[in-house]
Motif scaffolding. Structure first.
Motif, short mmCIF file in Angstrom:
data_model
loop_
_atom_site.label_atom_id
_atom_site.label_comp_id
_atom_site.label_asym_id
_atom_site.label_seq_id
_atom_site.Cartn_x
_atom_site.Cartn_y
_atom_site.Cartn_z
N PRO A 131 1.01 2.52 -4.10
CA PRO A 131 -0.41 2.82 -3.86
C PRO A 131 -1.25 2.79 -5.12
O PRO A 131 -2.45 2.50 -5.07
N HIS A 142 0.83 -1.21 0.00
CA HIS A 142 0.00 0.00 0.00
C HIS A 142 0.87 1.26 0.00
O HIS A 142 0.54 2.25 -0.66
N LEU A 143 1.95 1.24 0.76
CA LEU A 143 2.80 2.43 0.87
C LEU A 143 3.78 2.58 -0.28
O LEU A 143 4.08 3.70 -0.70
N GLY A 175 -2.67 1.30 4.50
CA GLY A 175 -1.37 0.66 4.57
C GLY A 175 -0.72 0.85 5.93
O GLY A 175 -0.19 -0.11 6.52
N VAL A 176 -0.79 2.07 6.45
CA VAL A 176 -0.26 2.34 7.79
C VAL A 176 -1.03 1.52 8.82
O VAL A 176 -0.44 0.93 9.73
N ARG A 235 -6.17 8.11 -2.73
CA ARG A 235 -4.75 7.94 -2.36
C ARG A 235 -4.56 8.00 -0.85
O ARG A 235 -3.84 7.17 -0.28
N GLU A 236 -5.22 8.93 -0.20
CA GLU A 236 -5.09 9.07 1.25
C GLU A 236 -5.64 7.85 1.98
O GLU A 236 -5.06 7.39 2.97
N LEU A 261 -3.09 4.96 1.46
CA LEU A 261 -1.92 5.13 2.33
C LEU A 261 -2.29 4.91 3.79
O LEU A 261 -1.56 4.25 4.54
N THR A 289 -5.48 1.81 -6.49
CA THR A 289 -6.39 2.86 -6.96
C THR A 289 -7.51 2.29 -7.82
O THR A 289 -8.66 2.69 -7.70
#
Length: 121
Positions: free
Chosen positions: A25, A21-22, A47-48, A40-41, A44, A29
């Protein structure tokens, strides 16, 4: 409580997926449902979240909360997995179709592992 094999596997899956994911990315999409804002946000951020959950699942002190968080994440991303499967029907790529539809039932063992981790803490 001892770390179960299913919790180890779930943590590993989240670690790999969170990293992708990081790092890439854009890969995710195309599977984002149109109704989700800020693609996108969200990619990300998820992913975090996956990386944090992977670490949390491995630590006895945080396993319970990470298990519930894992369950929430799996349920939350399921619509993207369904969208990917539906979208794959518009291609002639049999491998993509098999992977897209094959991952849908694979979510259920991950949900079971998350529940087990949450309950066993």
């Amino acid at each position: 409580m001892a770390l179960t094999p299913s919790t180890k596997v779930l943590a590993g899956i989240f670690a790999v997926s969170g990293t992708v994911h990081l790092v890439k990315p854009e890969f995710y999409t195309q599977i984002m449902p149109s109704w989700v804002p800020a693609h996108r946000e969200v990619i990300l951020g998820s992913g975090v979240a996956e990386l944090a959950l992977a670490v949390g699942l491995l630590a006895p002190q945080t396993r319970r909360v990470a298990g519930w968080g894992s369950l929430a994440l799996l349920v939350g991303v399921y619509p993207a997995n369904v969208k990917m499967a539906v979208d794959s029907t518009r291609t002639r790529n049999t491998g993509l179709k098999a992977a897209a539809f094959g991952r849908l039932p694979l979510q259920w063992p991950m949900v079971k592992a998350a529940l087990r981790a949450a309950r066993e803490g």
